[in-house]
Design a protein around this motif. Structure first.
Motif, PDB file in Angstrom:
ATOM      1  N   LYS A 176       0.840  -1.210   0.000  1.00  0.00           N
ATOM      2  CA  LYS A 176       0.000   0.000   0.000  1.00  0.00           C
ATOM      3  C   LYS A 176       0.869   1.251   0.000  1.00  0.00           C
ATOM      4  CE  LYS A 176       0.655   1.482   4.314  1.00  0.00           C
ATOM      5  NZ  LYS A 176       0.990   2.839   4.767  1.00  0.00           N
ATOM      6  N   ASN A 177       2.066   1.171   0.526  1.00  0.00           N
ATOM      7  CA  ASN A 177       2.947   2.346   0.505  1.00  0.00           C
ATOM      8  C   ASN A 177       3.401   2.680  -0.908  1.00  0.00           C
ATOM      9  OD1 ASN A 177       2.967   3.098   3.202  1.00  0.00           O
ATOM     10  ND2 ASN A 177       4.633   1.703   3.743  1.00  0.00           N
ATOM     11  N   VAL A 178       3.602   1.642  -1.719  1.00  0.00           N
ATOM     12  CA  VAL A 178       3.973   1.856  -3.126  1.00  0.00           C
ATOM     13  C   VAL A 178       2.807   2.548  -3.846  1.00  0.00           C
ATOM     14  CG1 VAL A 178       4.657   0.710  -5.260  1.00  0.00           C
ATOM     15  CG2 VAL A 178       5.432  -0.217  -3.040  1.00  0.00           C
ATOM     16  N   MET A 179       1.597   2.045  -3.567  1.00  0.00           N
ATOM     17  CA  MET A 179       0.411   2.624  -4.213  1.00  0.00           C
ATOM     18  C   MET A 179       0.173   4.057  -3.727  1.00  0.00           C
ATOM     19  SD  MET A 179      -0.081   0.241  -6.110  1.00  0.00           S
ATOM     20  CE  MET A 179       0.676  -1.388  -6.150  1.00  0.00           C
ATOM     21  N   ALA A 180       0.534   4.323  -2.469  1.00  0.00           N
ATOM     22  CA  ALA A 180       0.349   5.688  -1.934  1.00  0.00           C
ATOM     23  C   ALA A 180       1.278   6.673  -2.645  1.00  0.00           C
ATOM     24  CB  ALA A 180       0.606   5.702  -0.436  1.00  0.00           C
ATOM     25  N   ILE A 181       2.491   6.226  -2.954  1.00  0.00           N
ATOM     26  CA  ILE A 181       3.388   7.106  -3.727  1.00  0.00           C
ATOM     27  C   ILE A 181       2.748   7.395  -5.083  1.00  0.00           C
ATOM     28  CG2 ILE A 181       5.638   7.287  -4.885  1.00  0.00           C
ATOM     29  CD1 ILE A 181       6.839   5.583  -2.624  1.00  0.00           C
ATOM     30  N   LEU A 199      -6.399   4.475  -9.994  1.00  0.00           N
ATOM     31  CA  LEU A 199      -5.061   4.002  -9.566  1.00  0.00           C
ATOM     32  C   LEU A 199      -5.183   3.114  -8.333  1.00  0.00           C
ATOM     33  CD1 LEU A 199      -2.503   4.746  -7.466  1.00  0.00           C
ATOM     34  CD2 LEU A 199      -1.987   4.094  -9.801  1.00  0.00           C
ATOM     35  N   MET A 200      -5.993   3.529  -7.370  1.00  0.00           N
ATOM     36  CA  MET A 200      -6.136   2.739  -6.134  1.00  0.00           C
ATOM     37  C   MET A 200      -6.742   1.367  -6.441  1.00  0.00           C
ATOM     38  SD  MET A 200      -7.445   5.675  -3.481  1.00  0.00           S
ATOM     39  CE  MET A 200      -7.878   4.537  -2.174  1.00  0.00           C
ATOM     40  N   THR A 201      -7.737   1.353  -7.335  1.00  0.00           N
ATOM     41  CA  THR A 201      -8.415   0.094  -7.646  1.00  0.00           C
ATOM     42  C   THR A 201      -7.489  -0.858  -8.397  1.00  0.00           C
ATOM     43  OG1 THR A 201     -10.425   1.388  -7.839  1.00  0.00           O
ATOM     44  CG2 THR A 201     -10.520  -0.885  -8.626  1.00  0.00           C
ATOM     45  N   ARG A 202      -6.804  -0.317  -9.402  1.00  0.00           N
ATOM     46  CA  ARG A 202      -5.873  -1.177 -10.160  1.00  0.00           C
ATOM     47  C   ARG A 202      -4.646  -1.498  -9.290  1.00  0.00           C
ATOM     48  NH1 ARG A 202      -8.305  -4.222 -12.515  1.00  0.00           N
ATOM     49  NH2 ARG A 202      -6.373  -4.936 -13.438  1.00  0.00           N
ATOM     50  N   GLY A 228      -7.744  -1.502   3.976  1.00  0.00           N
ATOM     51  CA  GLY A 228      -7.894  -0.427   4.969  1.00  0.00           C
ATOM     52  C   GLY A 228      -6.745   0.562   4.909  1.00  0.00           C
ATOM     53  N   ASP A 229      -5.537   0.019   4.882  1.00  0.00           N
ATOM     54  CA  ASP A 229      -4.372   0.905   4.896  1.00  0.00           C
ATOM     55  C   ASP A 229      -4.165   1.584   3.539  1.00  0.00           C
ATOM     56  OD1 ASP A 229      -2.365   2.135   6.258  1.00  0.00           O
ATOM     57  OD2 ASP A 229      -1.140   0.353   6.596  1.00  0.00           O
ATOM     58  N   LEU A 230      -4.587   0.900   2.471  1.00  0.00           N
ATOM     59  CA  LEU A 230      -4.500   1.504   1.132  1.00  0.00           C
ATOM     60  C   LEU A 230      -5.361   2.766   1.083  1.00  0.00           C
ATOM     61  CD1 LEU A 230      -3.554   1.018  -1.914  1.00  0.00           C
ATOM     62  CD2 LEU A 230      -5.841   0.059  -2.244  1.00  0.00           C
TER      63      LEU A 230
END
Ligand code: NDP
Ligand code: 13P
Length: 311
Positions: A176-181, A199-202, A228-230
């Motif tokens: 989730k940290n990668v996706m947050a960036i 982006l979040m969904t994919r 949750g964390d995503l």
């Protein structure tokens, strides 16, 4: 009996504040002088919390929480393993080790002590520190030990949900940290909230693909430590990973002393993806971006120009 927390950064100190309201805690930090927490300024720790820079003061504790950054954990364990080995250990860091490709629990398992656990999920240190309600995942392969840790570390406002899926819990927190960036880049580059939702969904689909390839359970990814964390980290400017992405997207500089776990994890995950032929477009783009191998425009283009496919 005492809990010791190793690492007096924002998260370690926040946990010390929360657990210190319930009983005695030792908070160890390298170079820690006095009770002031540099990474969480203004935090007043309860009197029940002993703050120290002397690791020997943690020897009286019967439970150790490790809250050093992920890329420092391997070295820390190598240096201090003999001191840690016989007691239950709970990893409180999120990421994949760049050198070994291991998660925090797999690193702690090399010590050969009781089954290590991981504590992960949506929780900003600043929220936990002031006692706001928070729910986390506590994952341990030994469910009896996990149940003991769950009871020991839960408080009236810190609700721990238990799992035996260590891999799923670890990978949810790491990825989730990668996706947050990436989400930060999307917003920083002015692509808008709809693009961030896409982006979040994919990104979640990519997290699931990677985690299932490592024998994690899908329902763990759908829980606090994954979905949750995503949600938390991709939507809040309190997140350092999101803020780092925001700076990249805006073409601004970012304080290099800030802990941004997703940067090294993106590199580690992209490398694993290459060797195992996994399709990880977001992680690959983030890794290339943080390495300066592509520009923001090229990263966006690389995702938008992929072949059309079924969802
Ligand atoms: N902050 C948050 O909201 C949350 C953080 N986490 C996770 O907690 C972990 C720790 O993050 P966080 O506390 O926020 O990070 P911080 O940047 O706030 O603090 C990191 C701490 O680790 C210390 N440290 C760094 N390297 C070493 C080392 N080699 N040996 C011993 N100590 C070291 C730092 O010391 P120094 O200052 O001397 O460098 C600092 O005290 C991360 O994996 C993060 O993902 C999880 C949930 C929430
Ligand atoms: O892990 C976190 C929230 O659950 C903290 O996120 P950042 O490390 O991005 O600040």
């Amino acid at each position: 009996m005492k809990i010791a927390i190793l690492g007096s950064g924002a998260f370690g100190a926040a946990l010390a504040a929360a657990l210190g309201r319930e009983g005695p805690v030792v908070l160890w930090g390298r170079g820690q002088a006095g009770r002031e927490i540099r990474r969480l300024p203004g935090l007043v720790l309860p009197e029940t919390v002993t703050v120290t820079a002397d690791l020997a003061e943690t020897d009286s504790a019967d439970l150790l929480l490790l809250s050093v950054p992920m890329q420092a954990l391997g070295r820390f364990v190598a240096d201090h393993g003999a001191r840690l080995a016989s007691r239950p250990l709970v990893a409180c860091c999120k990421g994949v080790d760049l050198t070994t490709g291991l998660g925090p629990v797999e690193i702690l398992e090399t010590l050969g002590g009781p089954a290590p656990a991981v504590l992960t999920g949506p929780s900003f240190a600043a929220d936990i520190a002031i006692g706001l309600p928070t729910a986390l995942t506590l994952a341990c392969r030994d469910d009896m030990l996990g149940a003991h840790l769950q009871a020991r570390l839960s408080t009236p406002v810190l609700r721990l949900y238990r799992s035996t899926d260590v891999m799923g819990a670890e990978l949810g927190g790491a990825l989730k940290n990668v996706m947050a960036i990436a989400a930060g880049v999307v917003i920083g580059a002015g692509l808008g909230d709809s693009a961030r939702a896409a982006l979040m969904t994919r990104g979640y689909a990519e997290m699931l693909r990677f985690a299932l390839a490592r024998s994690a359970r899908a329902e763990t990814l759908a829980g606090l430590s994954g979905f949750g964390d995503l949600v938390l980290t991709c939507t809040s400017s309190q997140s350092r990973n999101f803020s780092f992405g925001l700076s990249l997207g805006r073409g601004e500089s970012f304080d290099p002393a800030t802990t941004v776990e997703g940067a090294a994890t993106a590199r580690a995950v992209a490398r694993i993806g290459r060797t195992q032929a996994l399709d990880l477009p977001v992680s690959t783009a983030v890794a290339a971006l943080v390495d300066g191998r592509i520009t923001v425009t090229e990263a966006i283009q690389s995702l938008l120009s992929r072949p059309l496919k079924q969802e």
